[in-house]
Motif scaffolding. Structure first.
Motif, PDB file in Angstrom:
ATOM      1  N   ALA A 164       1.026  -0.763   0.348  1.00 23.51           N
ATOM      2  CA  ALA A 164       0.203  -0.141   0.355  1.00 23.51           C
ATOM      3  C   ALA A 164       1.109   1.037   0.168  1.00 23.51           C
ATOM      4  O   ALA A 164       0.689   2.231  -0.747  1.00 23.51           O
ATOM      5  CB  ALA A 164      -0.569  -0.082   0.932  1.00 23.51           C
ATOM      6  N   VAL A 165       2.167   0.995   0.769  1.00 23.66           N
ATOM      7  CA  VAL A 165       3.064   2.615   0.790  1.00 23.66           C
ATOM      8  C   VAL A 165       3.634   2.490  -0.324  1.00 23.66           C
ATOM      9  O   VAL A 165       3.694   3.722  -0.734  1.00 23.66           O
ATOM     10  CB  VAL A 165       4.236   2.360   1.794  1.00 23.66           C
ATOM     11  N   ALA A 166       3.916   1.612  -1.435  1.00 22.68           N
ATOM     12  CA  ALA A 166       4.493   1.510  -2.263  1.00 22.68           C
ATOM     13  C   ALA A 166       4.024   2.132  -3.648  1.00 22.68           C
ATOM     14  O   ALA A 166       4.378   3.219  -4.254  1.00 22.68           O
ATOM     15  CB  ALA A 166       5.109   0.209  -2.281  1.00 22.68           C
ATOM     16  N   LYS A 167       2.431   1.365  -3.583  1.00 21.51           N
ATOM     17  CA  LYS A 167       1.719   2.119  -4.394  1.00 21.51           C
ATOM     18  C   LYS A 167       1.107   3.512  -4.046  1.00 21.51           C
ATOM     19  O   LYS A 167       1.389   4.423  -5.113  1.00 21.51           O
ATOM     20  CB  LYS A 167       0.107   1.371  -4.427  1.00 21.51           C
ATOM     21  N   ALA A 168       1.170   4.122  -3.124  1.00 24.11           N
ATOM     22  CA  ALA A 168       1.099   5.569  -2.939  1.00 24.11           C
ATOM     23  C   ALA A 168       2.274   6.875  -3.060  1.00 24.11           C
ATOM     24  O   ALA A 168       1.781   7.425  -4.025  1.00 24.11           O
ATOM     25  CB  ALA A 168       0.684   5.640  -1.419  1.00 24.11           C
ATOM     26  N   ILE A 169       3.260   6.192  -3.008  1.00 26.61           N
ATOM     27  CA  ILE A 169       4.194   7.596  -3.220  1.00 26.61           C
ATOM     28  C   ILE A 169       4.326   6.806  -4.879  1.00 26.61           C
ATOM     29  O   ILE A 169       6.194   7.160  -4.726  1.00 26.61           O
ATOM     30  CB  ILE A 169       5.324   6.837  -2.048  1.00 26.61           C
ATOM     31  N   ASP A 170       4.291   5.670  -5.119  1.00 30.28           N
ATOM     32  CA  ASP A 170       4.702   5.584  -6.596  1.00 30.28           C
ATOM     33  C   ASP A 170       6.193   5.038  -6.766  1.00 30.28           C
ATOM     34  O   ASP A 170       6.324   5.454  -7.297  1.00 30.28           O
ATOM     35  CB  ASP A 170       4.632   6.845  -7.753  1.00 30.28           C
ATOM     36  N   ALA A 171       6.586   4.185  -5.702  1.00 28.87           N
ATOM     37  CA  ALA A 171       7.722   3.313  -5.575  1.00 28.87           C
ATOM     38  C   ALA A 171       8.220   2.716  -7.114  1.00 28.87           C
ATOM     39  O   ALA A 171       7.808   1.528  -7.425  1.00 28.87           O
ATOM     40  CB  ALA A 171       7.565   2.894  -4.452  1.00 28.87           C
ATOM     41  N   GLU A 172       9.768   2.888  -7.101  1.00 30.60           N
ATOM     42  CA  GLU A 172       9.634   2.493  -8.420  1.00 30.60           C
ATOM     43  C   GLU A 172      10.017   0.443  -7.991  1.00 30.60           C
ATOM     44  O   GLU A 172       9.458  -0.122  -9.468  1.00 30.60           O
ATOM     45  CB  GLU A 172      11.537   2.340  -8.427  1.00 30.60           C
ATOM     46  N   ARG A 173       9.770   0.321  -6.688  1.00 30.98           N
ATOM     47  CA  ARG A 173       9.340  -1.185  -6.822  1.00 30.98           C
ATOM     48  C   ARG A 173       9.596  -1.488  -5.216  1.00 30.98           C
ATOM     49  O   ARG A 173       9.930  -1.059  -4.615  1.00 30.98           O
ATOM     50  CB  ARG A 173      10.268  -2.408  -6.957  1.00 30.98           C
ATOM     51  N   CYS A 174       9.238  -2.476  -4.777  1.00 29.93           N
ATOM     52  CA  CYS A 174       8.753  -2.669  -3.557  1.00 29.93           C
ATOM     53  C   CYS A 174       9.694  -4.433  -3.340  1.00 29.93           C
ATOM     54  O   CYS A 174       9.405  -5.489  -3.883  1.00 29.93           O
ATOM     55  CB  CYS A 174       6.647  -3.576  -3.181  1.00 29.93           C
ATOM     56  N   ILE A 175      10.284  -4.191  -2.474  1.00 31.84           N
ATOM     57  CA  ILE A 175      11.437  -5.424  -2.203  1.00 31.84           C
ATOM     58  C   ILE A 175      10.504  -6.060  -1.147  1.00 31.84           C
ATOM     59  O   ILE A 175      10.670  -5.680   0.583  1.00 31.84           O
ATOM     60  CB  ILE A 175      13.180  -5.065  -2.189  1.00 31.84           C
ATOM     61  N   PHE A 176      10.969  -7.578  -0.612  1.00 30.78           N
ATOM     62  CA  PHE A 176      11.067  -8.040   0.330  1.00 30.78           C
ATOM     63  C   PHE A 176      12.264  -8.896   0.509  1.00 30.78           C
ATOM     64  O   PHE A 176      12.567  -9.606   0.194  1.00 30.78           O
ATOM     65  CB  PHE A 176       9.871  -9.303   0.034  1.00 30.78           C
ATOM     66  N   VAL A 177      12.877  -8.133   1.691  1.00 33.16           N
ATOM     67  CA  VAL A 177      13.761  -8.483   2.537  1.00 33.16           C
ATOM     68  C   VAL A 177      13.956  -9.650   2.955  1.00 33.16           C
ATOM     69  O   VAL A 177      13.089 -10.263   4.046  1.00 33.16           O
ATOM     70  CB  VAL A 177      14.650  -7.697   3.187  1.00 33.16           C
ATOM     71  N   THR A 178      15.058 -11.274   2.957  1.00 32.22           N
ATOM     72  CA  THR A 178      13.693 -12.162   3.723  1.00 32.22           C
ATOM     73  C   THR A 178      15.408 -12.710   4.229  1.00 32.22           C
ATOM     74  O   THR A 178      16.300 -12.316   3.551  1.00 32.22           O
ATOM     75  CB  THR A 178      13.129 -13.487   2.515  1.00 32.22           C
ATOM     76  N   ASN A 179      15.026 -13.632   4.023  1.00 31.37           N
ATOM     77  CA  ASN A 179      16.348 -14.668   4.887  1.00 31.37           C
ATOM     78  C   ASN A 179      17.324 -15.717   3.589  1.00 31.37           C
ATOM     79  O   ASN A 179      18.205 -16.478   3.876  1.00 31.37           O
ATOM     80  CB  ASN A 179      16.592 -15.709   6.131  1.00 31.37           C
ATOM     81  N   VAL A 180      16.838 -15.541   2.212  1.00 35.93           N
ATOM     82  CA  VAL A 180      16.588 -15.953   1.688  1.00 35.93           C
ATOM     83  C   VAL A 180      17.555 -15.143   0.052  1.00 35.93           C
ATOM     84  O   VAL A 180      16.880 -14.180  -0.076  1.00 35.93           O
ATOM     85  CB  VAL A 180      16.776 -17.129   0.544  1.00 35.93           C
ATOM     86  N   GLU A 181      18.736 -15.842  -0.616  1.00 29.38           N
ATOM     87  CA  GLU A 181      18.874 -14.385  -2.064  1.00 29.38           C
ATOM     88  C   GLU A 181      17.628 -14.389  -3.125  1.00 29.38           C
ATOM     89  O   GLU A 181      17.621 -13.528  -3.276  1.00 29.38           O
ATOM     90  CB  GLU A 181      19.858 -15.277  -2.247  1.00 29.38           C
ATOM     91  N   GLY A 182      17.110 -15.827  -2.861  1.00 26.72           N
ATOM     92  CA  GLY A 182      16.084 -14.640  -4.059  1.00 26.72           C
ATOM     93  C   GLY A 182      15.084 -16.361  -4.365  1.00 26.72           C
ATOM     94  O   GLY A 182      14.859 -17.388  -3.471  1.00 26.72           O
ATOM     95  N   ILE A 183      14.341 -16.609  -5.250  1.00 24.50           N
ATOM     96  CA  ILE A 183      14.060 -17.807  -5.612  1.00 24.50           C
ATOM     97  C   ILE A 183      15.126 -18.723  -6.552  1.00 24.50           C
ATOM     98  O   ILE A 183      16.009 -18.211  -7.102  1.00 24.50           O
ATOM     99  CB  ILE A 183      12.790 -17.656  -6.646  1.00 24.50           C
ATOM    100  N   LEU A 184      15.260 -20.057  -5.528  1.00 20.51           N
ATOM    101  CA  LEU A 184      16.224 -20.946  -6.507  1.00 20.51           C
ATOM    102  C   LEU A 184      15.856 -21.704  -6.870  1.00 20.51           C
ATOM    103  O   LEU A 184      14.990 -22.863  -6.125  1.00 20.51           O
ATOM    104  CB  LEU A 184      17.079 -21.766  -4.955  1.00 20.51           C
TER     105      LEU A 184
END
Length: 256
Positions: A164-184
């Motif tokens: 919701a915040v990313a949409k409101a401020i027109d963010a370039e992207r929304c990043i989910f910070v996790t304990n893995v590097e990404g999708i393997l």
């Protein structure tokens, strides 16, 4: 202005590395204005156990009675928000904690009071207050707590709050910070994929276990109108010298 929203899950807060904070420095040097939304699930569970309050979930959302809401607000505002702001300061970053319920930052409404209690969905984001902090070269660190028009506090899923915040401020992207590097897939990092491919990976068994809720959170952000989301690791420099490390996900089909 290139804004970017990072969602830090509660389970990754204790695992954020110096490289993660260096990545935020790199973002800022390259003109990005970061905003952080954080969760706090594990710490909330620990405190609920301490107070002998049962943890219940319905459709993936925490059922929140008035006593649970007190604990949620106490943990998110008093512990995890302070922890993250302090970590950012130690990393040489100027951050400021902001409760989502303050200043009409996250205006929310009940999803289903009968089934979920004090659980909300964001109906409006006060982007002016967020942008003012950004303009002051501060990194807003926002708790996923909203307030109704009548001032009742509501517990908001942190993934949904970040979207919701990313949409409101027109963010370039929304990043989910996790304990893995990404999708393997078969041990190899997938740098870019689509929602359709993700469903295929799940059906084929290539995405399984704890990765499924991570990708489902990313897809839910895309469903809320975000152009691109990423899954990155809080243990590594996910951004340096203009390059990203992680998995970018879009709704658009890729040309292979």
């Amino acid at each position: 202005m290139k804004s970017i929203v990072l969602k830090c899950g509660g389970s990754v807060l204790d695992e954020l590395s110096p490289a993660f904070f260096e990545a935020i420095h790199s973002l800022k040097k390259n003109g990005y204005k970061p905003v952080i939304v954080h969760g706090g699930g594990p710490a909330i569970n620990t405190m609920l156990d301490l107070y002998k309050i049962d943890s219940k979930f319905h459709n993936g959302l925490r059922v929140t009675c008035d006593k649970t809401m007190e604990v949620v607000e106490m943990v998110l505002s008093g512990k995890t928000n302070r922890q993250l702001v302090s970590l950012l300061a130690e990393g040489g970053l100027n951050a400021i904690g902001l409760n989502g319920s303050d200043g009409g930052c996250l205006v929310a409404d009940f999803i289903n009071k009968e089934d979920l209690g004090f659980v909300g969905t964001v109906t409006m984001v006060n982007k002016e207050i967020i942008n003012k902090l950004i303009d002051s070269d501060l990194i807003p660190v926002i708790t996923p707590i909203g307030a109704t028009e009548d001032g009742e506090r509501l517990n908001i899923n942190a993934d949904y709050a970040a979207a919701a915040v990313a949409k409101a401020i027109d963010a370039e992207r929304c990043i989910f910070v996790t304990n893995v590097e990404g999708i393997l897939i078969n041990g190899e990092l997938i740098e870019e994929t689509s929602t359709t491919e993700i469903q295929e990976y799940i059906s084929d068994g290539h995405i399984y276990g704890g990765m499924i809720p991570k990708v489902e959170s990313a897809i839910s952000a895309l469903d809320k109108g975000i152009n691109q989301v990423m899954i990155v690791s809080g243990k590594k420099a996910f951004y340096q010298q203009g390059g990203w490390t992680g998995t970018a996900i879009t709704n658009k089909e890729r040309v292979k």
